[in-house]
Design a protein around this motif. Structure first.
Motif, PDB file in Angstrom:
ATOM      1  N   ASP A  72       0.854  -1.227   0.037  1.00 35.54           N
ATOM      2  CA  ASP A  72      -0.102  -0.072   0.041  1.00 35.54           C
ATOM      3  C   ASP A  72       0.774   1.299   0.036  1.00 35.54           C
ATOM      4  O   ASP A  72       0.622   2.050  -0.658  1.00 35.54           O
ATOM      5  N   GLY A  73       1.812   1.116   0.681  1.00 31.42           N
ATOM      6  CA  GLY A  73       2.856   2.437   0.952  1.00 31.42           C
ATOM      7  C   GLY A  73       3.522   2.763  -0.618  1.00 31.42           C
ATOM      8  O   GLY A  73       3.838   3.754  -0.964  1.00 31.42           O
ATOM      9  N   ALA A  74       3.846   1.445  -1.184  1.00 35.78           N
ATOM     10  CA  ALA A  74       4.570   1.756  -2.526  1.00 35.78           C
ATOM     11  C   ALA A  74       3.392   2.358  -3.445  1.00 35.78           C
ATOM     12  O   ALA A  74       3.619   3.066  -4.430  1.00 35.78           O
ATOM     13  N   ILE A  75       2.168   1.751  -3.493  1.00 37.54           N
ATOM     14  CA  ILE A  75       1.413   2.254  -4.307  1.00 37.54           C
ATOM     15  C   ILE A  75       0.998   3.726  -4.077  1.00 37.54           C
ATOM     16  O   ILE A  75       0.890   4.529  -5.183  1.00 37.54           O
ATOM     17  N   THR A  76       0.988   4.105  -2.996  1.00 38.55           N
ATOM     18  CA  THR A  76       0.654   5.372  -2.663  1.00 38.55           C
ATOM     19  C   THR A  76       1.913   6.344  -2.945  1.00 38.55           C
ATOM     20  O   THR A  76       1.524   7.583  -3.609  1.00 38.55           O
ATOM     21  N   GLY A  80       1.184   8.940  -6.133  1.00 40.91           N
ATOM     22  CA  GLY A  80       1.362  10.371  -5.667  1.00 40.91           C
ATOM     23  C   GLY A  80       2.429  11.226  -6.505  1.00 40.91           C
ATOM     24  O   GLY A  80       2.047  12.280  -7.021  1.00 40.91           O
ATOM     25  N   PHE A  81       3.578  10.343  -6.605  1.00 39.30           N
ATOM     26  CA  PHE A  81       4.794  11.092  -7.573  1.00 39.30           C
ATOM     27  C   PHE A  81       4.480  11.260  -9.089  1.00 39.30           C
ATOM     28  O   PHE A  81       4.277  12.208  -9.459  1.00 39.30           O
ATOM     29  N   GLY A  82       3.662  10.200  -9.331  1.00 32.57           N
ATOM     30  CA  GLY A  82       2.877  10.349 -10.865  1.00 32.57           C
ATOM     31  C   GLY A  82       2.160  11.298 -11.041  1.00 32.57           C
ATOM     32  O   GLY A  82       2.087  12.048 -12.065  1.00 32.57           O
ATOM     33  N   LEU A  83       1.157  11.238 -10.054  1.00 37.42           N
ATOM     34  CA  LEU A  83       0.081  12.340 -10.383  1.00 37.42           C
ATOM     35  C   LEU A  83       0.738  13.982 -10.232  1.00 37.42           C
ATOM     36  O   LEU A  83       0.306  14.793 -10.884  1.00 37.42           O
ATOM     37  N   ALA A  84       1.760  14.108  -9.145  1.00 36.36           N
ATOM     38  CA  ALA A  84       2.277  15.285  -8.915  1.00 36.36           C
ATOM     39  C   ALA A  84       3.133  15.518 -10.278  1.00 36.36           C
ATOM     40  O   ALA A  84       3.414  16.768 -10.755  1.00 36.36           O
ATOM     41  N   HIS A  85       3.572  14.670 -10.900  1.00 38.50           N
ATOM     42  CA  HIS A  85       4.366  14.992 -12.207  1.00 38.50           C
ATOM     43  C   HIS A  85       3.587  15.248 -13.486  1.00 38.50           C
ATOM     44  O   HIS A  85       4.034  16.271 -14.043  1.00 38.50           O
ATOM     45  N   ALA A 101       3.538  16.628  -2.173  1.00 42.64           N
ATOM     46  CA  ALA A 101       3.096  16.312  -1.029  1.00 42.64           C
ATOM     47  C   ALA A 101       1.684  16.144  -1.012  1.00 42.64           C
ATOM     48  O   ALA A 101       1.132  15.567  -0.285  1.00 42.64           O
ATOM     49  N   ALA A 102       0.988  17.212  -1.666  1.00 46.39           N
ATOM     50  CA  ALA A 102      -0.554  17.259  -1.792  1.00 46.39           C
ATOM     51  C   ALA A 102      -1.094  16.060  -2.443  1.00 46.39           C
ATOM     52  O   ALA A 102      -1.899  15.496  -2.014  1.00 46.39           O
ATOM     53  N   CYS A 103      -0.428  15.465  -3.456  1.00 51.53           N
ATOM     54  CA  CYS A 103      -0.838  14.137  -4.199  1.00 51.53           C
ATOM     55  C   CYS A 103      -0.762  13.127  -3.234  1.00 51.53           C
ATOM     56  O   CYS A 103      -1.517  12.308  -3.341  1.00 51.53           O
ATOM     57  N   PHE A 104       0.599  13.043  -2.532  1.00 50.61           N
ATOM     58  CA  PHE A 104       0.876  11.962  -1.781  1.00 50.61           C
ATOM     59  C   PHE A 104      -0.055  11.632  -0.825  1.00 50.61           C
ATOM     60  O   PHE A 104      -0.867  10.874  -0.670  1.00 50.61           O
ATOM     61  N   PHE A 105      -0.423  12.894  -0.026  1.00 54.22           N
ATOM     62  CA  PHE A 105      -1.629  12.793   0.964  1.00 54.22           C
ATOM     63  C   PHE A 105      -2.978  12.424   0.565  1.00 54.22           C
ATOM     64  O   PHE A 105      -3.823  11.779   1.198  1.00 54.22           O
ATOM     65  N   GLY A 106      -3.319  13.037  -0.693  1.00 57.36           N
ATOM     66  CA  GLY A 106      -4.598  12.955  -1.295  1.00 57.36           C
ATOM     67  C   GLY A 106      -4.647  11.261  -1.808  1.00 57.36           C
ATOM     68  O   GLY A 106      -5.881  10.798  -1.397  1.00 57.36           O
TER      69      GLY A 106
END
Length: 188
Positions: A72-76, A80-85, A101-106
């Protein structure tokens, strides 16, 4: 006084008989019978059985729990990095890390909280055939329980190095939010 009719017909074979005390063994229920609105005042009340406490399955092993948390942590992290990119492709470095940070927490919130509330599982738990249930009755997690568990997980992981510096063993946290991870087959 003499009853002449009784003397003339002492045995009446077709006279009305009193009803049987027990119902006929082959009697069919009347499909048109109307239920009584009120119970008979002198009817015997049947005692209600004691409520049975629900059977809550045993929690999964620590190894299985850590493996599902790692997945779950790896998926998040990757999502998160992919969405932020995608969102901050041509932004400055500071804005890019704010997006990360926002994408990771979201993504973490949607994955861990909404996934647990709606599907009773996350992707990592699904791959390891486990579910998240309430400890009290093995029911579906409530929203605020899942939010508390998510926040507890976010604070537990970063504090592990600090606990090891002070000599604490850094044991896995026990759910203080009333939720538990169980095997899916134990819920049937």
């Amino acid at each position: 006084m003499i009853d002449y009719q009784h003397q003339q017909h002492p045995h009446q074979p077709y006279a009305p008989q009193p009803p049987y005390a027990q119902p006929h063994p082959y009697a069919q229920p009347d499909p048109y019978a109307q239920p009584h609105a009120y119970p008979h005042p002198y009817a015997q009340q049947h005692p209600q059985p004691y409520p049975q406490s629900p059977v809550v399955p045993e929690p999964i092993s620590d190894e299985r729990r850590m493996l599902s948390a790692t997945i779950d942590g790896a998926i998040t992290l990757f999502a998160g990095f992919g969405l932020a990119h995608q969102l901050a492709d041509d932004k400055t470095v500071g804005i890019y890390w704010a997006y990360v940070a926002a994408c990771f927490f979201g993504v973490s919130f949607v994955h861990h909280v909404l996934g647990a509330v709606i599907f009773r599982t996350t992707v990592g738990k699904f791959l390891l055939v486990t579910r998240v249930v309430r400890e009290a009755d093995a029911g579906r997690p409530q929203f605020w329980q899942a939010v508390g568990r998510w926040l507890l997980g976010l604070t537990w992981l970063p504090l592990q190095p600090l606990w090891s510096l002070f000599g604490a063993e850094g044991e896995l946290y026990e759910d203080a939010c009333g939720l538990r991870n169980v095997r899916s087959k134990d819920l049937r």
